[in-house]
Design a protein around this motif. Structure first.
Motif, PDB file in Angstrom:
ATOM      1  N   VAL A   1      51.338  31.462  -2.949  1.00 53.64           N
ATOM      2  CA  VAL A   1      52.013  30.359  -2.271  1.00 53.64           C
ATOM      3  C   VAL A   1      50.983  29.451  -1.605  1.00 53.64           C
ATOM      4  O   VAL A   1      51.079  28.218  -1.677  1.00 53.64           O
ATOM      5  N   TYR A   2      49.982  30.028  -0.978  1.00 50.54           N
ATOM      6  CA  TYR A   2      48.934  29.235  -0.328  1.00 50.54           C
ATOM      7  C   TYR A   2      48.182  28.388  -1.351  1.00 50.54           C
ATOM      8  O   TYR A   2      47.954  27.193  -1.155  1.00 50.54           O
ATOM      9  N   LEU A   3      47.811  29.009  -2.469  1.00 50.16           N
ATOM     10  CA  LEU A   3      47.096  28.275  -3.516  1.00 50.16           C
ATOM     11  C   LEU A   3      47.967  27.169  -4.119  1.00 50.16           C
ATOM     12  O   LEU A   3      47.459  26.095  -4.443  1.00 50.16           O
ATOM     13  N   MET A   4      49.253  27.426  -4.249  1.00 46.74           N
ATOM     14  CA  MET A   4      50.155  26.395  -4.762  1.00 46.74           C
ATOM     15  C   MET A   4      50.171  25.195  -3.817  1.00 46.74           C
ATOM     16  O   MET A   4      50.175  24.045  -4.261  1.00 46.74           O
ATOM     17  N   GLY A   5      50.160  25.467  -2.518  1.00 50.21           N
ATOM     18  CA  GLY A   5      50.118  24.387  -1.536  1.00 50.21           C
ATOM     19  C   GLY A   5      48.823  23.602  -1.600  1.00 50.21           C
ATOM     20  O   GLY A   5      48.815  22.380  -1.491  1.00 50.21           O
ATOM     21  N   LEU A   6      47.717  24.299  -1.806  1.00 49.23           N
ATOM     22  CA  LEU A   6      46.425  23.626  -1.895  1.00 49.23           C
ATOM     23  C   LEU A   6      46.307  22.754  -3.133  1.00 49.23           C
ATOM     24  O   LEU A   6      45.619  21.733  -3.120  1.00 49.23           O
ATOM     25  N   THR A   7      46.953  23.154  -4.199  1.00 45.91           N
ATOM     26  CA  THR A   7      46.803  22.427  -5.455  1.00 45.91           C
ATOM     27  C   THR A   7      47.960  21.478  -5.739  1.00 45.91           C
ATOM     28  O   THR A   7      47.949  20.802  -6.768  1.00 45.91           O
ATOM     29  N   ALA A   8      48.921  21.405  -4.851  1.00 48.85           N
ATOM     30  CA  ALA A   8      50.067  20.506  -5.063  1.00 48.85           C
ATOM     31  C   ALA A   8      49.577  19.070  -5.165  1.00 48.85           C
ATOM     32  O   ALA A   8      48.739  18.619  -4.401  1.00 48.85           O
ATOM     33  N   GLY A   9      50.089  18.368  -6.128  1.00 50.51           N
ATOM     34  CA  GLY A   9      49.717  16.977  -6.315  1.00 50.51           C
ATOM     35  C   GLY A   9      48.430  16.768  -7.080  1.00 50.51           C
ATOM     36  O   GLY A   9      47.987  15.641  -7.256  1.00 50.51           O
ATOM     37  N   GLU A  10      47.821  17.826  -7.536  1.00 57.54           N
ATOM     38  CA  GLU A  10      46.560  17.718  -8.256  1.00 57.54           C
ATOM     39  C   GLU A  10      46.755  17.531  -9.756  1.00 57.54           C
ATOM     40  O   GLU A  10      45.816  17.243 -10.465  1.00 57.54           O
ATOM     41  N   GLU A  11      47.996  17.700 -10.230  1.00 57.73           N
ATOM     42  CA  GLU A  11      48.241  17.584 -11.658  1.00 57.73           C
ATOM     43  C   GLU A  11      48.190  16.120 -12.078  1.00 57.73           C
ATOM     44  O   GLU A  11      48.575  15.237 -11.333  1.00 57.73           O
ATOM     45  N   GLU A  12      47.753  15.890 -13.284  1.00 55.13           N
ATOM     46  CA  GLU A  12      47.765  14.541 -13.841  1.00 55.13           C
ATOM     47  C   GLU A  12      49.209  14.162 -14.160  1.00 55.13           C
ATOM     48  O   GLU A  12      49.986  14.996 -14.612  1.00 55.13           O
ATOM     49  N   PRO A  13      49.580  12.901 -13.926  1.00 54.13           N
ATOM     50  CA  PRO A  13      50.946  12.498 -14.250  1.00 54.13           C
ATOM     51  C   PRO A  13      51.192  12.570 -15.758  1.00 54.13           C
ATOM     52  O   PRO A  13      50.320  12.200 -16.541  1.00 54.13           O
ATOM     53  N   ASP A  14      52.368  13.070 -16.125  1.00 58.30           N
ATOM     54  CA  ASP A  14      52.702  13.140 -17.554  1.00 58.30           C
ATOM     55  C   ASP A  14      53.405  11.846 -17.972  1.00 58.30           C
ATOM     56  O   ASP A  14      53.518  10.895 -17.196  1.00 58.30           O
ATOM     57  N   GLU A  15      53.866  11.798 -19.210  1.00 60.12           N
ATOM     58  CA  GLU A  15      54.480  10.589 -19.749  1.00 60.12           C
ATOM     59  C   GLU A  15      55.689  10.147 -18.921  1.00 60.12           C
ATOM     60  O   GLU A  15      55.869   8.964 -18.642  1.00 60.12           O
ATOM     61  N   TRP A  16      56.534  11.102 -18.515  1.00 58.42           N
ATOM     62  CA  TRP A  16      57.714  10.781 -17.716  1.00 58.42           C
ATOM     63  C   TRP A  16      57.297  10.187 -16.374  1.00 58.42           C
ATOM     64  O   TRP A  16      57.869   9.193 -15.930  1.00 58.42           O
ATOM     65  N   ASP A  17      56.305  10.807 -15.710  1.00 63.74           N
ATOM     66  CA  ASP A  17      55.829  10.293 -14.428  1.00 63.74           C
ATOM     67  C   ASP A  17      55.348   8.854 -14.568  1.00 63.74           C
ATOM     68  O   ASP A  17      55.673   7.987 -13.744  1.00 63.74           O
ATOM     69  N   LEU A  18      54.545   8.590 -15.601  1.00 64.81           N
ATOM     70  CA  LEU A  18      54.006   7.250 -15.811  1.00 64.81           C
ATOM     71  C   LEU A  18      55.121   6.241 -16.066  1.00 64.81           C
ATOM     72  O   LEU A  18      55.074   5.106 -15.573  1.00 64.81           O
ATOM     73  N   LYS A  19      56.145   6.661 -16.794  1.00 61.35           N
ATOM     74  CA  LYS A  19      57.292   5.790 -17.062  1.00 61.35           C
ATOM     75  C   LYS A  19      58.009   5.444 -15.750  1.00 61.35           C
ATOM     76  O   LYS A  19      58.363   4.292 -15.508  1.00 61.35           O
ATOM     77  N   MET A  20      58.217   6.447 -14.883  1.00 57.38           N
ATOM     78  CA  MET A  20      58.889   6.218 -13.618  1.00 57.38           C
ATOM     79  C   MET A  20      58.056   5.330 -12.706  1.00 57.38           C
ATOM     80  O   MET A  20      58.592   4.476 -11.988  1.00 57.38           O
ATOM     81  N   ILE A  21      56.754   5.503 -12.714  1.00 60.22           N
ATOM     82  CA  ILE A  21      55.862   4.669 -11.902  1.00 60.22           C
ATOM     83  C   ILE A  21      55.947   3.220 -12.357  1.00 60.22           C
ATOM     84  O   ILE A  21      56.069   2.296 -11.536  1.00 60.22           O
TER      85      ILE A  21
END
Length: 69
Positions: free
Chosen positions: A24-44
């Motif tokens: 859980v701690y590591l998940m919190g540290l890495t949250a938001g570190e993923e590259e946006p995927d195609e859906w994310d880019l479309k929404m942006i």
């Protein structure tokens, strides 16, 4: 020894019953570190097209939506 190597060594010493806390701690540290995927880019892109750059206060939005505060 790098901090990453030191962390891995320490991780190997963590008892299994405490691993949930570590994960859980590591998940919190890495949250938001993923590259946006195609859906994310479309929404942006859609949000950029719809947003005229002006901000609206919470009270203004409530009034526009007919919500009485």
């Amino acid at each position: 020894m790098s901090n990453r190597e030191r962390a891995i060594l320490l991780l190997e010493k963590v008892p299994e019953y405490k691993m949930d806390y570590v994960v859980v701690y590591l998940m919190g540290l890495t949250a938001g570190e993923e590259e946006p995927d195609e859906w994310d880019l479309k929404m942006i892109d859609e949000a950029k097209r719809e947003n005229d750059g002006e901000a609206m206060s919470f009270e203004e939005m409530a009034k526009e939506l007919g919500v009485v505060l």
